[in-house]
Design a protein around this motif. Structure first.
Motif, PDB file in Angstrom:
ATOM      1  N   MET A  58       0.843  -1.196   0.000  1.00  0.00           N
ATOM      2  CA  MET A  58       0.000   0.000   0.000  1.00  0.00           C
ATOM      3  C   MET A  58       0.877   1.245   0.000  1.00  0.00           C
ATOM      4  N   ALA A  59       0.470   2.245  -0.767  1.00  0.00           N
ATOM      5  CA  ALA A  59       1.241   3.484  -0.859  1.00  0.00           C
ATOM      6  C   ALA A  59       1.206   4.229   0.470  1.00  0.00           C
ATOM      7  N   SER A  60       2.283   4.954   0.764  1.00  0.00           N
ATOM      8  CA  SER A  60       2.346   5.730   1.994  1.00  0.00           C
ATOM      9  C   SER A  60       1.500   6.985   1.868  1.00  0.00           C
ATOM     10  N   LEU A  61       1.241   7.619   3.028  1.00  0.00           N
ATOM     11  CA  LEU A  61       0.447   8.859   3.016  1.00  0.00           C
ATOM     12  C   LEU A  61       1.138   9.944   2.211  1.00  0.00           C
ATOM     13  N   LYS A  62       2.460   9.980   2.276  1.00  0.00           N
ATOM     14  CA  LYS A  62       3.208  10.988   1.524  1.00  0.00           C
ATOM     15  C   LYS A  62       3.012  10.794   0.020  1.00  0.00           C
ATOM     16  N   ASP A  63       3.091   9.522  -0.426  1.00  0.00           N
ATOM     17  CA  ASP A  63       2.889   9.234  -1.845  1.00  0.00           C
ATOM     18  C   ASP A  63       1.481   9.618  -2.287  1.00  0.00           C
ATOM     19  N   MET A  64       0.508   9.384  -1.420  1.00  0.00           N
ATOM     20  CA  MET A  64      -0.880   9.732  -1.742  1.00  0.00           C
ATOM     21  C   MET A  64      -1.060  11.233  -1.867  1.00  0.00           C
ATOM     22  N   ARG A  65      -0.412  11.973  -0.945  1.00  0.00           N
ATOM     23  CA  ARG A  65      -0.507  13.443  -1.011  1.00  0.00           C
ATOM     24  C   ARG A  65       0.119  13.967  -2.296  1.00  0.00           C
ATOM     25  N   VAL A  66       1.252  13.391  -2.698  1.00  0.00           N
ATOM     26  CA  VAL A  66       1.913  13.794  -3.940  1.00  0.00           C
ATOM     27  C   VAL A  66       1.024  13.503  -5.142  1.00  0.00           C
ATOM     28  N   ARG A  67       0.374  12.325  -5.114  1.00  0.00           N
ATOM     29  CA  ARG A  67      -0.495  11.933  -6.224  1.00  0.00           C
ATOM     30  C   ARG A  67      -1.704  12.873  -6.336  1.00  0.00           C
ATOM     31  N   ILE A  68      -2.279  13.230  -5.203  1.00  0.00           N
ATOM     32  CA  ILE A  68      -3.433  14.145  -5.204  1.00  0.00           C
ATOM     33  C   ILE A  68      -3.020  15.523  -5.719  1.00  0.00           C
ATOM     34  N   ALA A  69      -1.866  16.007  -5.253  1.00  0.00           N
ATOM     35  CA  ALA A  69      -1.379  17.317  -5.706  1.00  0.00           C
ATOM     36  C   ALA A  69      -1.100  17.307  -7.211  1.00  0.00           C
ATOM     37  N   SER A  70      -0.530  16.213  -7.707  1.00  0.00           N
ATOM     38  CA  SER A  70      -0.239  16.087  -9.138  1.00  0.00           C
ATOM     39  C   SER A  70      -1.522  16.090  -9.964  1.00  0.00           C
ATOM     40  N   THR A  71      -2.541  15.384  -9.497  1.00  0.00           N
ATOM     41  CA  THR A  71      -3.825  15.338 -10.212  1.00  0.00           C
ATOM     42  C   THR A  71      -4.490  16.709 -10.215  1.00  0.00           C
ATOM     43  N   GLN A 127      -9.087   9.585  -4.711  1.00  0.00           N
ATOM     44  CA  GLN A 127      -7.791   9.553  -4.034  1.00  0.00           C
ATOM     45  C   GLN A 127      -7.877  10.157  -2.637  1.00  0.00           C
ATOM     46  N   THR A 128      -8.662  11.233  -2.504  1.00  0.00           N
ATOM     47  CA  THR A 128      -8.831  11.873  -1.194  1.00  0.00           C
ATOM     48  C   THR A 128      -9.547  10.936  -0.217  1.00  0.00           C
ATOM     49  N   LEU A 129     -10.556  10.208  -0.740  1.00  0.00           N
ATOM     50  CA  LEU A 129     -11.285   9.259   0.106  1.00  0.00           C
ATOM     51  C   LEU A 129     -10.357   8.143   0.590  1.00  0.00           C
ATOM     52  N   ILE A 130      -9.545   7.616  -0.346  1.00  0.00           N
ATOM     53  CA  ILE A 130      -8.593   6.569   0.034  1.00  0.00           C
ATOM     54  C   ILE A 130      -7.573   7.095   1.043  1.00  0.00           C
ATOM     55  N   TYR A 131      -7.112   8.332   0.820  1.00  0.00           N
ATOM     56  CA  TYR A 131      -6.140   8.954   1.733  1.00  0.00           C
ATOM     57  C   TYR A 131      -6.731   9.095   3.133  1.00  0.00           C
ATOM     58  N   ASN A 132      -7.953   9.596   3.225  1.00  0.00           N
ATOM     59  CA  ASN A 132      -8.589   9.803   4.539  1.00  0.00           C
ATOM     60  C   ASN A 132      -8.827   8.479   5.253  1.00  0.00           C
ATOM     61  N   ARG A 133      -9.256   7.455   4.500  1.00  0.00           N
ATOM     62  CA  ARG A 133      -9.491   6.144   5.117  1.00  0.00           C
ATOM     63  C   ARG A 133      -8.187   5.529   5.619  1.00  0.00           C
ATOM     64  N   THR A 134      -7.133   5.673   4.809  1.00  0.00           N
ATOM     65  CA  THR A 134      -5.833   5.124   5.213  1.00  0.00           C
ATOM     66  C   THR A 134      -5.312   5.851   6.451  1.00  0.00           C
ATOM     67  N   ARG A 135      -5.452   7.182   6.443  1.00  0.00           N
ATOM     68  CA  ARG A 135      -4.984   7.990   7.586  1.00  0.00           C
ATOM     69  C   ARG A 135      -5.766   7.629   8.844  1.00  0.00           C
ATOM     70  N   GLN A 136      -7.087   7.460   8.675  1.00  0.00           N
ATOM     71  CA  GLN A 136      -7.926   7.090   9.830  1.00  0.00           C
ATOM     72  C   GLN A 136      -7.547   5.711  10.362  1.00  0.00           C
ATOM     73  N   ALA A 137      -7.255   4.767   9.469  1.00  0.00           N
ATOM     74  CA  ALA A 137      -6.870   3.415   9.894  1.00  0.00           C
ATOM     75  C   ALA A 137      -5.548   3.440  10.650  1.00  0.00           C
ATOM     76  N   MET A 138      -4.603   4.278  10.171  1.00  0.00           N
ATOM     77  CA  MET A 138      -3.301   4.368  10.843  1.00  0.00           C
ATOM     78  C   MET A 138      -3.449   4.980  12.233  1.00  0.00           C
ATOM     79  N   ILE A 139      -4.302   6.016  12.354  1.00  0.00           N
ATOM     80  CA  ILE A 139      -4.520   6.646  13.664  1.00  0.00           C
ATOM     81  C   ILE A 139      -5.179   5.661  14.617  1.00  0.00           C
ATOM     82  N   THR A 140      -6.191   4.914  14.109  1.00  0.00           N
ATOM     83  CA  THR A 140      -6.882   3.921  14.945  1.00  0.00           C
ATOM     84  C   THR A 140      -5.913   2.845  15.427  1.00  0.00           C
ATOM     85  N   LYS A 141      -5.036   2.398  14.514  1.00  0.00           N
ATOM     86  CA  LYS A 141      -4.045   1.380  14.868  1.00  0.00           C
ATOM     87  C   LYS A 141      -3.110   1.888  15.959  1.00  0.00           C
TER      88      LYS A 141
END
Length: 292
Positions: A1-14, A266-280
């Motif tokens: 799974m891509a890291s949060l940083k990679d996701m942020r870069v991908r969203i900014a690029s799009t 991408q934003t939805l996936i980013y938020n879900r991944t971030r929420q899962a990491m915080i919960t963990k």
């Protein structure tokens, strides 16, 4: 799974891509207005020119002195396909639809035992046609440096075609371009311009008006036909120009919408991944505290 940083870069690029496609859409929309006005203004003159020449050609009655542009060479062996496309891409199927029509026509002629030559106007058509017909391309004219199309551009192309016809390089010339119908509809069109196809008057047109010409019909046609050739090419270039900007505007609008959908996903996936990491992390902290 891509890291949060990679996701942020991908969203900014799009988002950056979406800004570019939106800007291109607005530029195409502003240029379309002028191009559409020019194309629509050229239609009545080109159609009236056809009507006048048809009337004169009918009066000439197939005389032996009829110009070669009207009478033809008497052969149907060598065909020149004058293919007009755009200089740039990012316009959906605009260029490929014109090339596809020309390619199908060429293959049909080859199957009939005819010889085919290509005269390309526009870089995109040349790039696509040379993959299969490189040896048959006799001329390539690029109008990339032309900021505003003028009759002089069409006149130069017409003189080149006419010189080749007079030199006996071909017997029939067919013009390919895209007729502008609307922003979302451009119609690939094939029009025979040498020898000129004279349409017979319809049965409901009523009795034809009789005219007397001075000088004689053949002499008038000798001067009108070369000009008509340039007029029809100029009309095709203007129609193509309007069609290109219409197709580009539609393509960039679709690209902008697709980029928006992609950003939301991408934003939805980013938020879900971030929420899962915080919960963990919270679970690990609570588990550690209970263990102590």
């Amino acid at each position: 799974m891509a890291s949060l940083k990679d996701m942020r870069v991908r969203i900014a690029s799009t988002k950056a891509t979406q800004k570019i496609t939106k800007a291109m859409q607005m530029v195409a929309a502003s240029k379309l207005r002028r191009a559409q006005t020019a194309a629509e203004a050229a239609r009545p003159y080109a159609e009236r020119m056809d009507t006048v020449i048809s009337n004169i050609a009918g009066a000439a009655g197939g005389s032996p002195g009829a110009p070669a542009l009207l009478a033809g060479t008497g052969n149907d062996r060598v065909h020149l396909l004058l293919v007009c496309t755009g200089e740039r891409g990012l316009s959906g199927a605009f260029n490929s639809s014109i090339v596809r029509l020309a390619r199908e026509h060429a293959l049909s002629l080859v199957n009939q035992g005819k010889e085919v030559k290509f005269f390309c106007v526009g870089r995109k058509g040349f790039e696509q046609l040379r993959r299969n017909f490189e040896k048959q391309i006799v001329e390539n004219v690029e109008l990339r440096s032309v900021r505003q199309l003028g009759f002089v551009n069409a006149e130069g192309i017409a003189k080149n075609v006419l010189a080749r016809y007079e030199a006996g390089e071909f017997d029939v010339c067919t013009l390919f371009y895209s007729r502008f119908k609307s922003v979302i509809a451009q119609v690939p069109t094939a029009q025979q311009i040498i020898p000129l196809v004279v349409e017979a008057p319809s049965a409901n047109a009523g009795p034809a008006t009789s005219y007397e010409y001075e000088p004689e019909e053949d002499e008038i046609l000798s001067s009108l036909l070369p000009r008509n050739l340039a007029v029809q090419i100029f009309r095709a270039l203007l129609e193509n120009n309007a069609s290109f900007y219409g197709a580009q505007m539609s393509a960039m609008d679709n690209a902008t919408r697709n980029a928006g959908d992609m950003i939301r996903k991408q934003t939805l996936i980013y938020n879900r991944t971030r929420q899962a990491m915080i919960t963990k992390e919270l679970i690990e902290i609570i588990s550690g505290a209970e263990a102590i």
